[in-house]
Design a protein around this motif. Structure first.
Motif, PDB file in Angstrom:
ATOM      1  N   PHE A 416       0.806  -1.220   0.000  1.00 30.27           N
ATOM      2  CA  PHE A 416       0.000   0.000   0.000  1.00 30.27           C
ATOM      3  C   PHE A 416       0.843   1.277   0.000  1.00 30.27           C
ATOM      4  CE2 PHE A 416      -3.345  -2.982   1.460  1.00 30.27           C
ATOM      5  CZ  PHE A 416      -4.249  -2.726   0.428  1.00 30.27           C
ATOM      6  N   VAL A 417       2.080   1.183   0.428  1.00 33.66           N
ATOM      7  CA  VAL A 417       3.003   2.317   0.264  1.00 33.66           C
ATOM      8  C   VAL A 417       3.143   2.625  -1.228  1.00 33.66           C
ATOM      9  CG1 VAL A 417       5.444   2.967   0.347  1.00 33.66           C
ATOM     10  CG2 VAL A 417       4.336   2.133   2.405  1.00 33.66           C
ATOM     11  N   LYS A 418       3.295   1.571  -2.031  1.00 33.54           N
ATOM     12  CA  LYS A 418       3.497   1.756  -3.473  1.00 33.54           C
ATOM     13  C   LYS A 418       2.231   2.243  -4.179  1.00 33.54           C
ATOM     14  CE  LYS A 418       7.345  -1.460  -3.597  1.00 33.54           C
ATOM     15  NZ  LYS A 418       7.844  -2.801  -3.914  1.00 33.54           N
ATOM     16  N   LEU A 419       1.061   1.951  -3.586  1.00 28.61           N
ATOM     17  CA  LEU A 419      -0.195   2.466  -4.159  1.00 28.61           C
ATOM     18  C   LEU A 419      -0.587   3.819  -3.559  1.00 28.61           C
ATOM     19  CD1 LEU A 419      -2.723  -0.506  -4.492  1.00 28.61           C
ATOM     20  CD2 LEU A 419      -1.097   0.379  -6.153  1.00 28.61           C
ATOM     21  N   ASP A 420       0.136   4.240  -2.519  1.00 28.61           N
ATOM     22  CA  ASP A 420      -0.215   5.461  -1.778  1.00 28.61           C
ATOM     23  C   ASP A 420      -1.645   5.359  -1.239  1.00 28.61           C
ATOM     24  OD1 ASP A 420       0.188   7.965  -0.658  1.00 28.61           O
ATOM     25  OD2 ASP A 420      -0.506   9.039  -2.434  1.00 28.61           O
ATOM     26  N   GLN A 421      -1.955   4.201  -0.622  1.00 26.07           N
ATOM     27  CA  GLN A 421      -3.307   3.975  -0.116  1.00 26.07           C
ATOM     28  C   GLN A 421      -3.321   3.515   1.342  1.00 26.07           C
ATOM     29  OE1 GLN A 421      -5.155   2.929  -4.535  1.00 26.07           O
ATOM     30  NE2 GLN A 421      -5.705   1.604  -2.830  1.00 26.07           N
ATOM     31  N   LEU A 422      -2.295   3.918   2.094  1.00 22.55           N
ATOM     32  CA  LEU A 422      -2.312   3.714   3.537  1.00 22.55           C
ATOM     33  C   LEU A 422      -3.189   4.785   4.187  1.00 22.55           C
ATOM     34  CD1 LEU A 422       1.460   2.988   4.205  1.00 22.55           C
ATOM     35  CD2 LEU A 422      -0.422   1.352   4.507  1.00 22.55           C
ATOM     36  N   ILE A 423      -3.782   4.453   5.330  1.00 21.11           N
ATOM     37  CA  ILE A 423      -4.526   5.426   6.132  1.00 21.11           C
ATOM     38  C   ILE A 423      -3.701   5.706   7.375  1.00 21.11           C
ATOM     39  CG2 ILE A 423      -6.615   5.860   7.476  1.00 21.11           C
ATOM     40  CD1 ILE A 423      -8.092   3.987   5.533  1.00 21.11           C
ATOM     41  N   LYS A 424      -3.330   6.956   7.574  1.00 22.11           N
ATOM     42  CA  LYS A 424      -2.519   7.342   8.738  1.00 22.11           C
ATOM     43  C   LYS A 424      -3.264   8.397   9.543  1.00 22.11           C
ATOM     44  CE  LYS A 424       1.917   6.232   6.579  1.00 22.11           C
ATOM     45  NZ  LYS A 424       3.297   6.666   6.302  1.00 22.11           N
ATOM     46  N   THR A 425      -3.573   8.079  10.774  1.00 22.86           N
ATOM     47  CA  THR A 425      -4.273   9.008  11.667  1.00 22.86           C
ATOM     48  C   THR A 425      -3.366   9.524  12.774  1.00 22.86           C
ATOM     49  OG1 THR A 425      -4.988   7.226  13.142  1.00 22.86           O
ATOM     50  CG2 THR A 425      -6.456   7.775  11.298  1.00 22.86           C
ATOM     51  N   GLY A 426      -2.257   8.813  13.024  1.00 26.23           N
ATOM     52  CA  GLY A 426      -1.461   9.085  14.213  1.00 26.23           C
ATOM     53  C   GLY A 426      -2.189   8.495  15.409  1.00 26.23           C
ATOM     54  N   PRO A 427      -1.569   8.503  16.605  1.00 24.58           N
ATOM     55  CA  PRO A 427      -2.231   7.979  17.802  1.00 24.58           C
ATOM     56  C   PRO A 427      -3.555   8.709  18.053  1.00 24.58           C
ATOM     57  CG  PRO A 427       0.095   8.370  18.233  1.00 24.58           C
ATOM     58  CD  PRO A 427      -0.194   8.977  16.893  1.00 24.58           C
ATOM     59  N   THR A 428      -4.624   7.961  18.205  1.00 29.78           N
ATOM     60  CA  THR A 428      -5.949   8.573  18.384  1.00 29.78           C
ATOM     61  C   THR A 428      -6.310   8.786  19.847  1.00 29.78           C
ATOM     62  OG1 THR A 428      -7.046   6.423  18.451  1.00 29.78           O
ATOM     63  CG2 THR A 428      -6.764   7.452  16.279  1.00 29.78           C
ATOM     64  N   GLY A 429      -5.600   8.096  20.746  1.00 26.25           N
ATOM     65  CA  GLY A 429      -5.926   8.212  22.168  1.00 26.25           C
ATOM     66  C   GLY A 429      -7.088   7.342  22.578  1.00 26.25           C
ATOM     67  N   THR A 430      -7.605   6.526  21.650  1.00 23.77           N
ATOM     68  CA  THR A 430      -8.696   5.610  21.988  1.00 23.77           C
ATOM     69  C   THR A 430      -8.380   4.237  21.419  1.00 23.77           C
ATOM     70  OG1 THR A 430     -11.105   5.357  22.023  1.00 23.77           O
ATOM     71  CG2 THR A 430     -10.123   6.060  19.934  1.00 23.77           C
ATOM     72  N   ASN A 431      -9.234   3.256  21.703  1.00 26.01           N
ATOM     73  CA  ASN A 431      -9.002   1.905  21.184  1.00 26.01           C
ATOM     74  C   ASN A 431     -10.240   1.046  21.408  1.00 26.01           C
ATOM     75  OD1 ASN A 431      -7.838  -0.397  20.167  1.00 26.01           O
ATOM     76  ND2 ASN A 431      -6.712  -0.893  22.034  1.00 26.01           N
ATOM     77  N   VAL A 432     -11.018   0.843  20.331  1.00 22.94           N
ATOM     78  CA  VAL A 432     -12.185  -0.040  20.421  1.00 22.94           C
ATOM     79  C   VAL A 432     -12.164  -1.036  19.245  1.00 22.94           C
ATOM     80  CG1 VAL A 432     -13.667   1.557  21.713  1.00 22.94           C
ATOM     81  CG2 VAL A 432     -13.617   1.690  19.215  1.00 22.94           C
ATOM     82  N   MET A 433     -11.025  -1.639  19.049  1.00 25.62           N
ATOM     83  CA  MET A 433     -10.813  -2.616  17.963  1.00 25.62           C
ATOM     84  C   MET A 433     -10.824  -1.927  16.591  1.00 25.62           C
ATOM     85  SD  MET A 433     -12.917  -5.925  19.420  1.00 25.62           S
ATOM     86  CE  MET A 433     -14.523  -5.143  19.470  1.00 25.62           C
ATOM     87  N   ASP A 434     -11.334  -2.640  15.581  1.00 25.88           N
ATOM     88  CA  ASP A 434     -11.225  -2.176  14.188  1.00 25.88           C
ATOM     89  C   ASP A 434     -12.586  -1.826  13.598  1.00 25.88           C
ATOM     90  OD1 ASP A 434      -8.565  -2.903  14.530  1.00 25.88           O
ATOM     91  OD2 ASP A 434      -8.843  -4.862  13.574  1.00 25.88           O
ATOM     92  N   ILE A 435     -12.550  -0.962  12.593  1.00 21.15           N
ATOM     93  CA  ILE A 435     -13.759  -0.584  11.847  1.00 21.15           C
ATOM     94  C   ILE A 435     -13.503  -0.831  10.366  1.00 21.15           C
ATOM     95  CG2 ILE A 435     -15.209   1.346  11.131  1.00 21.15           C
ATOM     96  CD1 ILE A 435     -14.814   2.560  13.859  1.00 21.15           C
TER      97      ILE A 435
END
Length: 440
Positions: A416-435
């Motif tokens: 995904f680096v090569k497709l430029d399709q990563l999602i980067k939010t940085g640390p969100t300060g929360t954690n409720v698994m994945d969406i």
């Protein structure tokens, strides 16, 4: 119809806002005169000599900030342990950083300081414990004879063998002196109220961060069965294998169970979870004109299998519209697992997006899919997840990227680096698994 990518970004932002730990404390904890009210739990603060705030987890610093705002000078002292990069400024509550997902020396030192405060609490004191995902790695006291290196080796084995979180925690609890209700035992006889942000399927109290303040129904016998199931018995460090073997023979006391008198002075309260985040994402999608459906908040099992099922549901719904009409949105939440076979870089969310691309590579009708870790970190990477759409396969082919080869190496990050399709939010300060969001 608005651009899929823009809608998905707004959905992710809204979902994270809904489970922001600072907001959850402010919204759900009220101070009326001298009475602290959290849901149906009420505590008259004048009856306590001291109020201590302790905690562990990725979200605990933000929770501590909010509790300081609420209680101010009533707090006698406190300490919470967070993942590196997740600290926030506080006045009365000390914030310490430690290793995650693998514990380090700072984990043991920070836990030692936390336990000194915990043991200082007496019968007429109140301890408020702030617990969130990541707490299992960040809070640790080891039995004699087990080294940090032994524990790190155990965690690497557990995280890479395909075991689910319940199985992983069953083993972790029995090589620890704080997990599985054992922290509550160390805080006793003080009154204990735990405020919890759930990152576990179904919100079981015993499973969130290995349940340090909840009764534990797992046993040494059960932990050993997990070891055998995944073929780890000969791979375990000798000290850990020895402890588990002694424990199943009854030579080491079990973790405290529900009938233990310790829990008469404990209240465990869940403030937020994955479903709360999904509902906010659904609401945001509906406002953008999508027919949005929450398929489940309990997605678990191998990424390869979940992605195959979701792709099949999507393709059938596209033609039959059995679940929701177009423009449609299907939402999932949960915590899939990945069995590591290669030595590439990635995380389960990036792998989920890559698996979806494998299954939907021939799909030409417009769609968008993303999978995101709500803590902002997916595996040992700087990405929260990744996204794909109906143009991604052609884009990958033009760059001569072989999807199956990257999956074989578990190297979704570099794909995904090569497709430029990563999602980067940085640390969100929360954690409720994945969406997971699928728009079409």
């Amino acid at each position: 119809m608005e651009n899929f990518n823009k809608v998905a970004k707004r959905m992710i932002s809204a979902a994270l806002q809904a489970v922001d730990p600072f907001n959850l404390i402010i919204e759900q904890c009220r101070l009326k005169d001298n009475e602290l009210v959290i849901g149906c739990v009420k505590r008259n603060l004048t009856q306590y000599r001291h109020i201590y705030v302790l905690g562990a987890g990725k979200a605990s610093a933000a929770m501590a900030q909010a509790l300081e705002k609420l209680l101010g000078e009533r707090i006698s002292g406190g300490l919470v342990i967070v993942k590196y990069g997740h600290a926030r400024p506080t006045q009365k509550i000390k914030i310490l950083e430690a290793g995650h997902p693998l514990p380090d020396e700072n984990t043991l030192e920070a836990t030692n300081q936390l336990l000194q405060l915990a043991r200082a609490a007496q019968k007429d004191d109140l301890v408020i414990f702030l617990l969130s995902g990541g707490g299992s790695a960040l809070l640790e006291q080891l039995p004699d004879g087990i080294t940090l290196k032994d524990l790190q080796e155990l965690n690497q084995l557990l995280l890479g063998c395909g075991a689910n979180i319940e199985e992983i925690n069953a083993v972790r609890k029995h090589v620890s002196l704080v997990k599985g209700g054992q922290l509550a035992k160390q805080i006793f006889p003080a009154e204990l109220v735990s405020l919890i942000l759930s990152d576990v399927i179904g919100d079981p109290l015993a499973g969130i961060a290995s349940g340090p303040t909840a009764p534990d129904d797992s046993t040494f016998e059960g932990a050993w069965k997990v070891v055998l199931k995944y073929g780890l018995s000969e791979k375990l460090p000798h000290s850990i294998r020895q402890r588990l073997e002694r424990g199943k023979k009854g030579q080491i006391p079990e973790t405290p169970k529900a009938n233990d008198s310790v829990f008469k002075k404990v209240s465990n309260i869940i403030l937020g979870n994955n479903l709360l985040a999904l509902k906010k994402a659904q609401e945001t999608a509906q406002q953008a004109g999508f027919n949005a459906l929450i398929l489940t908040d309990r997605a678990q099992g191998e990424v390869a299998e979940i992605s195959k099922l979701l792709a099949a549901i999507f393709e059938r719904n596209f033609s039959e519209q059995e679940l929701t009409r177009s423009p449609g949105c299907i939402l999932l939440g949960g915590e899939p697992t990945v069995t590591l076979r290669g030595n590439g870089l990635g995380g389960r969310n990036q792998e989920m997006a890559l698996q979806m691309l494998l299954h939907l590579q021939k799909e030409e009708r417009p769609f968008y899919f993303c999978s995101v870790g709500t803590d902002g970190t997916d595996g040992p990477t700087d990405a929260a997840g990744a996204w794909i759409d109906h143009r991604s396969f052609q884009k990958a082919r033009s760059k001569k990227l072989d999807i199956e080869a990257y999956l074989q190496k578990n190297d979704s990050y570099h794909f995904f680096v090569k497709l430029d399709q990563l999602i980067k939010t940085g640390p969100t300060g929360t954690n409720v698994m994945d969406i997971m969001i699928l728009l079409f």
